[in-house]
Each structure stands twice: as structure tokens, then as C-alpha cells.
Scaffold this motif. Structure first.
Motif, PDB file in Angstrom:
ATOM      1  N   MET A   1     -41.076 -12.309 -17.357  1.00 34.01           N
ATOM      2  CA  MET A   1     -41.362 -13.133 -17.718  1.00 34.01           C
ATOM      3  C   MET A   1     -40.788 -14.697 -17.796  1.00 34.01           C
ATOM      4  O   MET A   1     -39.756 -14.633 -17.166  1.00 34.01           O
ATOM      5  CB  MET A   1     -40.597 -12.138 -19.522  1.00 34.01           C
ATOM      6  CG  MET A   1     -40.837 -13.058 -20.648  1.00 34.01           C
ATOM      7  SD  MET A   1     -42.173 -13.194 -21.502  1.00 34.01           S
ATOM      8  CE  MET A   1     -43.199 -12.012 -20.998  1.00 34.01           C
ATOM      9  N   PHE A   2     -40.696 -15.362 -18.707  1.00 37.71           N
ATOM     10  CA  PHE A   2     -39.797 -16.894 -18.584  1.00 37.71           C
ATOM     11  C   PHE A   2     -38.371 -16.219 -18.240  1.00 37.71           C
ATOM     12  O   PHE A   2     -37.416 -15.981 -18.748  1.00 37.71           O
ATOM     13  CB  PHE A   2     -40.215 -17.507 -19.498  1.00 37.71           C
ATOM     14  CG  PHE A   2     -39.100 -18.964 -19.924  1.00 37.71           C
ATOM     15  CD1 PHE A   2     -40.210 -20.211 -18.483  1.00 37.71           C
ATOM     16  CD2 PHE A   2     -38.545 -19.145 -20.120  1.00 37.71           C
ATOM     17  CE1 PHE A   2     -39.451 -21.106 -18.887  1.00 37.71           C
ATOM     18  CE2 PHE A   2     -37.919 -20.215 -20.583  1.00 37.71           C
ATOM     19  CZ  PHE A   2     -37.921 -21.337 -20.061  1.00 37.71           C
ATOM     20  N   SER A   3     -38.043 -17.084 -16.874  1.00 38.44           N
ATOM     21  CA  SER A   3     -36.701 -17.399 -16.704  1.00 38.44           C
ATOM     22  C   SER A   3     -36.198 -18.426 -16.227  1.00 38.44           C
ATOM     23  O   SER A   3     -36.950 -19.272 -15.242  1.00 38.44           O
ATOM     24  CB  SER A   3     -35.638 -16.407 -15.942  1.00 38.44           C
ATOM     25  OG  SER A   3     -34.791 -17.156 -16.697  1.00 38.44           O
ATOM     26  N   PHE A   4     -35.598 -19.309 -17.122  1.00 40.20           N
ATOM     27  CA  PHE A   4     -35.243 -20.959 -16.789  1.00 40.20           C
ATOM     28  C   PHE A   4     -33.610 -20.860 -16.429  1.00 40.20           C
ATOM     29  O   PHE A   4     -32.339 -20.856 -16.970  1.00 40.20           O
ATOM     30  CB  PHE A   4     -35.573 -21.616 -17.556  1.00 40.20           C
ATOM     31  CG  PHE A   4     -35.370 -23.012 -17.294  1.00 40.20           C
ATOM     32  CD1 PHE A   4     -36.664 -23.991 -16.894  1.00 40.20           C
ATOM     33  CD2 PHE A   4     -34.592 -23.944 -17.611  1.00 40.20           C
ATOM     34  CE1 PHE A   4     -36.958 -25.312 -16.553  1.00 40.20           C
ATOM     35  CE2 PHE A   4     -34.319 -25.248 -17.736  1.00 40.20           C
ATOM     36  CZ  PHE A   4     -35.354 -25.795 -16.893  1.00 40.20           C
ATOM     37  N   ILE A   5     -33.376 -21.714 -15.175  1.00 36.47           N
ATOM     38  CA  ILE A   5     -32.366 -21.790 -14.901  1.00 36.47           C
ATOM     39  C   ILE A   5     -31.557 -23.372 -14.812  1.00 36.47           C
ATOM     40  O   ILE A   5     -32.359 -24.068 -14.322  1.00 36.47           O
ATOM     41  CB  ILE A   5     -31.731 -21.631 -13.388  1.00 36.47           C
ATOM     42  CG1 ILE A   5     -32.542 -19.543 -12.628  1.00 36.47           C
ATOM     43  CG2 ILE A   5     -30.686 -21.627 -12.838  1.00 36.47           C
ATOM     44  CD1 ILE A   5     -31.909 -19.209 -13.457  1.00 36.47           C
ATOM     45  N   VAL A   6     -30.495 -23.286 -15.763  1.00 39.31           N
ATOM     46  CA  VAL A   6     -30.396 -24.616 -15.953  1.00 39.31           C
ATOM     47  C   VAL A   6     -28.886 -24.927 -15.237  1.00 39.31           C
ATOM     48  O   VAL A   6     -29.102 -25.797 -14.396  1.00 39.31           O
ATOM     49  CB  VAL A   6     -29.576 -24.166 -17.163  1.00 39.31           C
ATOM     50  CG1 VAL A   6     -28.383 -25.488 -17.849  1.00 39.31           C
ATOM     51  CG2 VAL A   6     -30.259 -24.086 -18.446  1.00 39.31           C
ATOM     52  N   ASP A   7     -27.979 -24.167 -14.432  1.00 33.73           N
ATOM     53  CA  ASP A   7     -27.206 -24.201 -13.458  1.00 33.73           C
ATOM     54  C   ASP A   7     -26.822 -23.215 -13.274  1.00 33.73           C
ATOM     55  O   ASP A   7     -26.980 -22.211 -12.946  1.00 33.73           O
ATOM     56  CB  ASP A   7     -26.261 -25.311 -13.837  1.00 33.73           C
ATOM     57  CG  ASP A   7     -25.193 -25.279 -15.262  1.00 33.73           C
ATOM     58  OD1 ASP A   7     -25.667 -23.668 -14.907  1.00 33.73           O
ATOM     59  OD2 ASP A   7     -25.074 -26.334 -16.159  1.00 33.73           O
ATOM     60  N   GLU A   8     -26.013 -23.212 -12.107  1.00 33.27           N
ATOM     61  CA  GLU A   8     -25.031 -21.945 -11.744  1.00 33.27           C
ATOM     62  C   GLU A   8     -23.930 -21.013 -12.667  1.00 33.27           C
ATOM     63  O   GLU A   8     -24.067 -20.074 -12.029  1.00 33.27           O
ATOM     64  CB  GLU A   8     -23.881 -22.602 -10.472  1.00 33.27           C
ATOM     65  CG  GLU A   8     -22.962 -22.969 -11.151  1.00 33.27           C
ATOM     66  CD  GLU A   8     -23.112 -24.380 -11.651  1.00 33.27           C
ATOM     67  OE1 GLU A   8     -22.109 -25.137 -12.115  1.00 33.27           O
ATOM     68  OE2 GLU A   8     -24.086 -24.993 -10.740  1.00 33.27           O
ATOM     69  N   ILE A  10     -25.354 -21.183 -16.412  1.00 35.81           N
ATOM     70  CA  ILE A  10     -26.408 -20.775 -17.402  1.00 35.81           C
ATOM     71  C   ILE A  10     -27.917 -20.262 -17.121  1.00 35.81           C
ATOM     72  O   ILE A  10     -28.963 -21.475 -16.373  1.00 35.81           O
ATOM     73  CB  ILE A  10     -25.980 -22.417 -18.442  1.00 35.81           C
ATOM     74  CG1 ILE A  10     -24.642 -22.412 -18.953  1.00 35.81           C
ATOM     75  CG2 ILE A  10     -27.714 -21.854 -19.094  1.00 35.81           C
ATOM     76  CD1 ILE A  10     -24.593 -23.817 -19.602  1.00 35.81           C
ATOM     77  N   SER A  11     -28.411 -19.837 -17.704  1.00 40.08           N
ATOM     78  CA  SER A  11     -30.120 -19.199 -17.696  1.00 40.08           C
ATOM     79  C   SER A  11     -30.774 -19.269 -19.093  1.00 40.08           C
ATOM     80  O   SER A  11     -29.871 -19.351 -19.981  1.00 40.08           O
ATOM     81  CB  SER A  11     -30.138 -18.425 -16.530  1.00 40.08           C
ATOM     82  OG  SER A  11     -29.430 -16.949 -17.360  1.00 40.08           O
ATOM     83  N   ILE A  12     -32.021 -19.559 -18.789  1.00 43.33           N
ATOM     84  CA  ILE A  12     -32.516 -19.755 -20.004  1.00 43.33           C
ATOM     85  C   ILE A  12     -33.193 -18.320 -20.561  1.00 43.33           C
ATOM     86  O   ILE A  12     -34.755 -18.751 -19.505  1.00 43.33           O
ATOM     87  CB  ILE A  12     -33.508 -20.706 -20.930  1.00 43.33           C
ATOM     88  CG1 ILE A  12     -32.309 -21.632 -20.912  1.00 43.33           C
ATOM     89  CG2 ILE A  12     -33.958 -20.585 -22.506  1.00 43.33           C
ATOM     90  CD1 ILE A  12     -32.516 -23.171 -20.984  1.00 43.33           C
ATOM     91  N   GLU A  13     -33.337 -17.285 -21.263  1.00 46.58           N
ATOM     92  CA  GLU A  13     -34.963 -16.510 -20.753  1.00 46.58           C
ATOM     93  C   GLU A  13     -35.462 -16.098 -21.905  1.00 46.58           C
ATOM     94  O   GLU A  13     -34.917 -15.680 -23.080  1.00 46.58           O
ATOM     95  CB  GLU A  13     -33.868 -15.213 -19.993  1.00 46.58           C
ATOM     96  CG  GLU A  13     -33.093 -14.760 -20.953  1.00 46.58           C
ATOM     97  CD  GLU A  13     -32.984 -12.746 -20.207  1.00 46.58           C
ATOM     98  OE1 GLU A  13     -33.426 -12.781 -18.643  1.00 46.58           O
ATOM     99  OE2 GLU A  13     -32.226 -12.304 -20.603  1.00 46.58           O
ATOM    100  N   ILE A  14     -36.561 -15.717 -22.271  1.00 43.06           N
ATOM    101  CA  ILE A  14     -37.479 -15.246 -23.276  1.00 43.06           C
ATOM    102  C   ILE A  14     -36.878 -14.009 -23.750  1.00 43.06           C
ATOM    103  O   ILE A  14     -36.977 -13.180 -22.706  1.00 43.06           O
ATOM    104  CB  ILE A  14     -38.705 -15.101 -22.676  1.00 43.06           C
ATOM    105  CG1 ILE A  14     -39.461 -16.472 -23.121  1.00 43.06           C
ATOM    106  CG2 ILE A  14     -39.753 -14.399 -23.893  1.00 43.06           C
ATOM    107  CD1 ILE A  14     -39.500 -17.660 -24.046  1.00 43.06           C
ATOM    108  N   LEU A  15     -36.402 -13.786 -24.011  1.00 42.10           N
ATOM    109  CA  LEU A  15     -36.314 -12.813 -25.267  1.00 42.10           C
ATOM    110  C   LEU A  15     -37.212 -11.152 -25.192  1.00 42.10           C
ATOM    111  O   LEU A  15     -38.279 -11.790 -25.654  1.00 42.10           O
ATOM    112  CB  LEU A  15     -34.997 -11.765 -25.816  1.00 42.10           C
ATOM    113  CG  LEU A  15     -33.376 -13.632 -26.015  1.00 42.10           C
ATOM    114  CD1 LEU A  15     -32.863 -12.632 -27.087  1.00 42.10           C
ATOM    115  CD2 LEU A  15     -32.889 -12.588 -24.991  1.00 42.10           C
ATOM    116  N   GLN A  16     -36.959  -9.738 -25.001  1.00 42.72           N
ATOM    117  CA  GLN A  16     -38.217  -8.922 -25.055  1.00 42.72           C
ATOM    118  C   GLN A  16     -37.672  -7.877 -25.757  1.00 42.72           C
ATOM    119  O   GLN A  16     -36.414  -7.696 -26.145  1.00 42.72           O
ATOM    120  CB  GLN A  16     -39.150  -9.126 -23.625  1.00 42.72           C
ATOM    121  CG  GLN A  16     -38.848  -9.328 -22.156  1.00 42.72           C
ATOM    122  CD  GLN A  16     -39.386  -9.254 -21.462  1.00 42.72           C
ATOM    123  OE1 GLN A  16     -40.201  -8.332 -21.177  1.00 42.72           O
ATOM    124  NE2 GLN A  16     -39.023  -9.546 -20.587  1.00 42.72           N
TER     125      GLN A  16
END
Length: 181
Positions: A1-8, A10-16
Motif C-alpha cells: 500500500m502507498f507509503s511516502f517518505i517525507v524526510d527522516e 515523517i512518512s505518509i501512508e494510506i491507512l488500512q
């Protein structure tokens, strides 16, 4: 599933579905803080209240129509960021966000929105991004102002929130403005 690394940090991820307890804990712990600005907070009384919503978030992402995702700071769920409906014909979308009270003041939303804007403008070739905030939500308003968004105007009594109306201020940013920074 989608996970996006912002920086060391912070990350953004689609919740399941397996995140629903963690999401409810975030909301419940911050209920008084969040309910000042988010009408739906009082409607979420248990983790099960997220069960029908999470598949919609996943489907929106799968359909390339935006997303609602968790923001993790050093692995801990501290907020959410949403890329609302994408109007592909007009190449525009809007962003929404919230953050736990304890996570504020660390640049988490600013860094998350910045990374998302880079993706929107550079990868997806979106032309226009909008952010709408309650005029009295000064911390939320600071984000688009800090990032160079243009204030477009105020929608008077734009939102009914906990027995009163809130005026909403709209900000926008164009790809050409972002890329000329």
C-alpha cells in the motif's frame, strides 16, 4: 500500500483496517483539540466507526482520485493529510490536514504539505492546489501562508461547526508559483 517518505522523521501512508484502533486512539486522545475545527470528530465514537470509511480512502487512492492518509512522526501516528478529489480536467485539487496537539510546533504539517506539493506539481502535473481553513484556526492558516499560497477570499459562514458558523478562508497555489520559488 502507498507509503511516502517525507524526510527522516515523517512518512505518509494510506491507512488500512488494521490501523483503525490506532486512528481512533489518535482522535479520541485529541478529541477536544480537534472538535474545534472538525465536525466529524464527535461522530467517531469507536474504532469500528472507521471500518466503512477506510475502504473509501483506499478506493480513492486506487482510482487516482486523491487520498486520506496518516502522518507518522518517528513511527507514531500523529495526524492525517488528505488530497481531496482531483479535478483532472482542470488539473486542480485541494489539501486538508490535522495534527495531534502534542505534535504541533515541529514543522510536521509544513514538511508534509511541501513534499506533497512537490509530488503534485512535478509528478502529477497538477496546476492548482487549494487549502481552506477556518478563519480562526491560526495554526492551520499559517501553513498556506508560510508556503506562499495566495489568499483568494473568505466564504462567510462557510461551515456549520458545533452550534455555530465558521467563516472559511481559501488559499491557492499554482504550479508556476511553486516552480518559480
Amino acid at each position: 500500500m502507498f507509503s511516502f517518505i517525507v524526510d527522516e522523521e515523517i512518512s505518509i501512508e494510506i491507512l488500512q483496517q488494521h490501523h483503525k484502533e490506532e486512528l481512533f486512539e489518535l482522535i479520541d486522545t485529541n478529541r477536544e483539540h480537534l472538535r474545534k475545527w472538525l465536525l466529524w470528530v464527535d461522530k467517531r465514537k469507536s474504532a469500528d466507526d472507521f471500518e466503512p470509511i477506510i475502504p473509501i480512502w483506499i478506493r480513492n487512492y486506487a482510482d487516482n482520485n486523491g487520498f486520506d492518509a496518516g502522518i507518522r512522526y518517528n513511527g507514531k501516528l500523529v495526524g492525517m493529510i488528505g488530497l481531496h478529489y482531483i479535478d483532472w480536467k482542470n488539473s486542480s485539487t485541494s489539501i486538508g490536514y490535522f495534527l495531534s496537539e502534542e505534535a504541533q510546533g515541529q514543522g510536521i504539517i509544513t514538511r508534509s504539505v511541501t513534499a506533497l506539493l512537490n509530488h503534485l506539481f512535478d509528478t502529477l502535473k497538477i496546476n492548482r492546489v487549494k487549502i481552506q481553513c477556518a478563519v480562526n484556526n491560526h495554526k492551520s492558516i499559517a501553513i498556506p501562508e508560510r508556503l506562499g499560497f495566495v489568499k483568494e477570499g473568505i466564504k462567510r459562514d462557510g461551515q456549520w461547526l458545533n452550534e455555530h458558523y465558521e467563516d472559511l478562508v481559501t488559499y491557492s497555489l499554482l504550479s508556476k508559483d511553486w516552480n518559480n520559488k
